[in-house]
Design an enzyme around this catalytic site. Structure first.
Site, PDB file in Angstrom:
ATOM      1  N   ASP A  20      40.840  82.130  29.124  1.00 61.78           N
ATOM      2  CA  ASP A  20      41.184  83.250  28.249  1.00 61.78           C
ATOM      3  C   ASP A  20      42.019  84.283  29.004  1.00 61.78           C
ATOM      4  O   ASP A  20      41.504  85.016  29.849  1.00 61.78           O
ATOM      5  CB  ASP A  20      39.905  83.909  27.710  1.00 61.78           C
ATOM      6  CG  ASP A  20      40.236  84.976  26.685  1.00 61.78           C
ATOM      7  OD1 ASP A  20      40.566  84.608  25.542  1.00 61.78           O
ATOM      8  OD2 ASP A  20      40.217  86.171  27.033  1.00 61.78           O
ATOM      9  N   LYS A  65      47.199  86.835  24.777  1.00 64.50           N
ATOM     10  CA  LYS A  65      47.130  87.847  23.710  1.00 64.50           C
ATOM     11  C   LYS A  65      48.332  88.781  23.697  1.00 64.50           C
ATOM     12  O   LYS A  65      48.869  89.123  24.755  1.00 64.50           O
ATOM     13  CB  LYS A  65      45.859  88.695  23.884  1.00 64.50           C
ATOM     14  CG  LYS A  65      44.598  87.881  24.082  1.00 64.50           C
ATOM     15  CD  LYS A  65      43.341  88.731  24.135  1.00 64.50           C
ATOM     16  CE  LYS A  65      42.164  87.901  24.629  1.00 64.50           C
ATOM     17  NZ  LYS A  65      42.020  87.869  26.087  1.00 64.50           N
TER      18      LYS A  65
HETATM   19  N1  LIG Z   1      39.839  90.712  23.490  1.00 64.43           N
HETATM   20  C1  LIG Z   1      39.452  91.740  24.205  1.00 64.43           C
HETATM   21  O1  LIG Z   1      39.727  92.907  23.892  1.00 64.43           O
HETATM   22  C2  LIG Z   1      38.647  91.502  25.433  1.00 64.43           C
HETATM   23  C3  LIG Z   1      37.969  92.583  26.040  1.00 64.43           C
HETATM   24  C4  LIG Z   1      37.196  92.304  27.153  1.00 64.43           C
HETATM   25  C5  LIG Z   1      37.094  91.033  27.642  1.00 64.43           C
HETATM   26  N2  LIG Z   1      37.786  90.015  27.049  1.00 64.43           N
HETATM   27  C6  LIG Z   1      37.725  88.632  27.562  1.00 64.43           C
HETATM   28  O2  LIG Z   1      36.354  88.300  27.755  1.00 64.43           O
HETATM   29  C7  LIG Z   1      36.147  87.933  29.104  1.00 64.43           C
HETATM   30  C8  LIG Z   1      34.766  88.316  29.553  1.00 64.43           C
HETATM   31  O3  LIG Z   1      34.575  89.716  29.423  1.00 64.43           O
HETATM   32  P1  LIG Z   1      34.418  90.671  30.678  1.00 64.43           P
HETATM   33  O4  LIG Z   1      35.058  90.055  31.839  1.00 64.43           O
HETATM   34  O5  LIG Z   1      34.847  92.018  30.305  1.00 64.43           O
HETATM   35  O6  LIG Z   1      32.833  90.773  30.813  1.00 64.43           O
HETATM   36  P2  LIG Z   1      31.666  89.707  31.071  1.00 64.43           P
HETATM   37  O7  LIG Z   1      32.179  88.347  31.228  1.00 64.43           O
HETATM   38  O8  LIG Z   1      30.622  89.993  30.070  1.00 64.43           O
HETATM   39  O9  LIG Z   1      31.106  90.214  32.444  1.00 64.43           O
HETATM   40  C9  LIG Z   1      31.846  90.149  33.623  1.00 64.43           C
HETATM   41  C10 LIG Z   1      30.971  90.763  34.697  1.00 64.43           C
HETATM   42  O10 LIG Z   1      29.809  89.958  34.839  1.00 64.43           O
HETATM   43  C11 LIG Z   1      29.671  89.549  36.191  1.00 64.43           C
HETATM   44  N3  LIG Z   1      29.108  88.196  36.154  1.00 64.43           N
HETATM   45  C12 LIG Z   1      29.717  87.039  35.782  1.00 64.43           C
HETATM   46  N4  LIG Z   1      28.861  86.016  35.829  1.00 64.43           N
HETATM   47  C13 LIG Z   1      27.676  86.517  36.234  1.00 64.43           C
HETATM   48  C14 LIG Z   1      26.404  85.957  36.484  1.00 64.43           C
HETATM   49  N5  LIG Z   1      26.189  84.655  36.317  1.00 64.43           N
HETATM   50  N6  LIG Z   1      25.415  86.777  36.908  1.00 64.43           N
HETATM   51  C15 LIG Z   1      25.629  88.103  37.065  1.00 64.43           C
HETATM   52  N7  LIG Z   1      26.816  88.710  36.849  1.00 64.43           N
HETATM   53  C16 LIG Z   1      27.829  87.906  36.433  1.00 64.43           C
HETATM   54  C17 LIG Z   1      31.077  89.616  36.756  1.00 64.43           C
HETATM   55  O11 LIG Z   1      31.050  89.875  38.140  1.00 64.43           O
HETATM   56  P3  LIG Z   1      31.739  88.870  39.214  1.00 64.43           P
HETATM   57  O12 LIG Z   1      33.156  88.680  38.808  1.00 64.43           O
HETATM   58  O13 LIG Z   1      31.568  89.636  40.489  1.00 64.43           O
HETATM   59  O14 LIG Z   1      30.919  87.637  39.153  1.00 64.43           O
HETATM   60  C18 LIG Z   1      31.613  90.856  36.044  1.00 64.43           C
HETATM   61  O15 LIG Z   1      31.132  92.031  36.652  1.00 64.43           O
HETATM   62  C19 LIG Z   1      37.261  88.674  29.847  1.00 64.43           C
HETATM   63  O16 LIG Z   1      37.456  88.182  31.150  1.00 64.43           O
HETATM   64  C20 LIG Z   1      38.403  88.479  28.911  1.00 64.43           C
HETATM   65  O17 LIG Z   1      38.937  87.191  29.072  1.00 64.43           O
HETATM   66  C21 LIG Z   1      38.549  90.240  25.946  1.00 64.43           C
END
Ligand SMILES: NC(=O)c1ccc[n+]([C@@H]2O[C@H](COP(=O)([O-])OP(=O)(O)OC[C@H]3O[C@@H](n4cnc5c(N)ncnc54)[C@H](OP(=O)(O)O)[C@@H]3O)[C@@H](O)[C@H]2O)c1
Length: 329
Positions: A62, A96
């Site tokens: 993504d 996106k």
């Molecule tokens: N469409 C939109 O507006 C939008 C907005 C936000 C996000 N997104 C997409 O959604 C994806 C995921 O969202 P996000 O990155 O914001 O948040 P997330 O995936 O909910 O959380 C990421 C956080 O969780 C930690 N993490 C990952 N795996 C873990 C585990 N097994 N145990 C503990 N902590 C863990 C990561 O740290 P480490 O990296 O240090 O492991 C990071 O701090 C994004 O990367 C993006 O592709 C889209």
């Protein structure tokens, strides 16, 4: 109408229900249920992580123009293809359209394709339901006005943006098109004006922000729901937005103990059992593996209900902090 499952959630139209590793979209293309999010992934880390992820079995990535790492993702993918690690047709790539490019959909998509070194995208999403001041194709700035408030463009309709998205499908540049961060009513509007229906709505979803009405509405109308921020953003959103994530919640810790899984695995599995696709982001190789291993257990109904009771209607990704305006108001 889409079939309703025993847990009350519906499968997108024409879909089998086995919480399987792939979901069939409303246009017949399939999307892997677990993907890797690339938000806040440093360009220098991309290649190693992508290679590692592909070796583990990830086939869904993504991206977004806004994440500023499409060039590095493109370089890694090109090497993965040329070395035979994976074939283009085996992976699902999403990127996106940024808010400042709503008036330049075709050019913005072509810019992303060039950076990603791809001939087509599997899925192209309207990142947010708001057009903002154009800053140059692919520049993706969020310009603020003299009062420190996001410079929102009031001349471009979301319908006009969607026409551009539909053109991309006709041009063969994109297989599926979708929306992101659309509310129930914005999704309804999109369904009403679309000639090509949105295949996906990618929205923030986690145990503290469950949005059952929006999920059920999308699924009823054949729009697959992808959970962004599926871990509540964990530490990253606490740092960036000052928000509280569900990862330390005692209820989830209790379930992790019961199922001998990690909290992340419980949360991702819960999401999958609601028939939502998950795209957790991690920069840690060991967590890549952990987040992918969510198909070898099933949460019992009483535990799905327990997590349901944790909803706080709480958004952790709060761009208002940077934009001086709450676009969800
Ligand atoms: N469409 C939109 O507006 C939008 C907005 C936000 C996000 N997104 C997409 O959604 C994806 C995921 O969202 P996000 O990155 O914001 O948040 P997330 O995936 O909910 O959380 C990421 C956080 O969780 C930690 N993490 C990952 N795996 C873990 C585990 N097994 N145990 C503990 N902590 C863990 C990561 O740290 P480490 O990296 O240090 O492991 C990071 O701090 C994004 O990367 C993006 O592709 C889209």
């Amino acid at each position: 109408m889409a079939p309703t499952l025993s847990n009350g959630f519906s499968m997108p139209v024409a879909l089998n229900c086995d919480f399987s590793k792939e979901i069939t979209l409303n246009n017949g293309f399939t999307m892997p249920t677990v993907g890797l999010g690339l938000f806040r992934m440093e360009g220098k880390d991309v290649k190693d992580l992508l290679f590692h992820a592909i070796k583990i079995g990830y086939r869904h990535f993504d991206c977004a123009a806004k994440y500023k790492n499409e060039v590095e993702v493109g370089e890694a993918l090109a090497e993965a293809f040329s070395t035979g690690l994976v074939k283009r047709e085996e992976i699902f790539i999403t990127t996106k359209l940024w808010n400042s490019d709503h008036g330049h959909v075709i050019e913005a998509c072509k810019d992303s394709l060039k950076k990603l070194q791809l001939e087509y995208l599997d899925l192209y999403l309207v990142h947010f339901p708001v057009a903002t001041k154009h800053t140059g194709v692919g520049v993706c700035a969020s310009v603020l006005d003299e009062n420190g408030v996001l410079d929102i463009d009031t001349t471009i309709t979301l319908e006009a943006t969607w026409r551009g998205m539909e053109d991309l499908v006709s041009m063969g540049l994109v297989r599926s098109i979708g929306i992101s961060n659309y509310s129930l009513l914005q999704t309804r509007e999109c369904l009403a004006y679309s000639k090509i229906r949105p295949a996906v709505n990618q929205i923030e979803l986690h145990p503290y922000f469950q949005r059952e009405s929006l999920i059920k509405f999308c699924q009823k109308h054949g729009v697959c729901v992808t959970a962004h921020t599926p871990l509540g953003g964990a530490t990253a959103n606490t740092i960036m937005f000052g928000s509280v994530s569900c990862m330390d919640d005692p209820i989830l810790k209790g379930l992790a103990k019961k199922y001998r899984k990690t909290v992340a695995q419980i949360v991702l599995r819960w999401s999958i059992q609601r028939n939502t696709v998950v795209i957790p982001k991690t920069s840690k190789p060991e967590r890549l593996e952990e987040n992918f291993r969510v198909f070898d257990f099933e949460l019992e109904k009483e535990d799905m209900d327990l997590i349901k009771s944790m909803d706080r209607n709480y958004r952790t990704n709060q761009p208002a902090k940077y934009w001086g305006v709450d676009i969800y108001a």
